[in-house]
Design a protein around this motif. Structure first.
Motif: not given
Length: 149
Positions: A4-5, A22, A38, A102
């Motif tokens: 994860t981020r 992300d 983002s 995404d």
């Protein structure tokens, strides 16, 4: 998602909104596949005049390459890397901020010897290629931790 981020920020010098990725979807010794949302964020630090140019996809790819370097280097932050050149860069859209899907960022280490690495990369959304190219990265072995100082 494999990473994860939050875990990504341990592998790259970017923090806060400048960490554009992300997560990591998959990776092996030669390749990495990341996801990013983002590009839709109005506060994305790469936006100019409210828009995120497709060329900013190179930064997304650069961050994926840095994460790959960290993962293949034993899970630690690699030495600072500098984008030395781009080759065969093709942008198929003008901007990224108007995409609802995404971003999928893929990078493949084509060759690497010592402090020089060459990656092929692509950025896609919903199966549509947005940009691709090759990047030469020079690793500065003299800087082990950008956070120190």
């Amino acid at each position: 998602m494999l990473m994860t981020r939050g875990a990504l920020t341990d592998l790259i010098p970017h923090a806060g909104t400048m960490c554009l990725l992300d997560g990591v979807l998959s990776w092996d010794r030669n390749r990495i596949r990341c996801i990013a949302r983002s590009h839709r964020d109005p506060d994305n630090p790469l936006r100019h005049a409210g828009r995120l140019a497709a060329l900013c996809g190179v930064e997304y790819a650069s961050q994926a390459m840095a994460v790959h370097g960290g993962l293949t280097g034993g899970g630690t932050r690699p030495a600072a890397g500098y984008l030395a050149s781009l080759r065969d860069l093709a942008c198929r859209v003008e901007r990224l901020d108007d995409l609802v899907d995404d971003l999928i960022i893929e990078a493949e280490n084509l060759t690497g010897e010592g402090s020089r690495v060459i990656y092929a990369f692509s950025v896609t959304a919903a199966g549509r290629e947005l940009l691709n190219g090759r990047a030469a990265v020079v690793i500065d072995a003299g800087i082990a931790d950008l956070g120190a100082a």
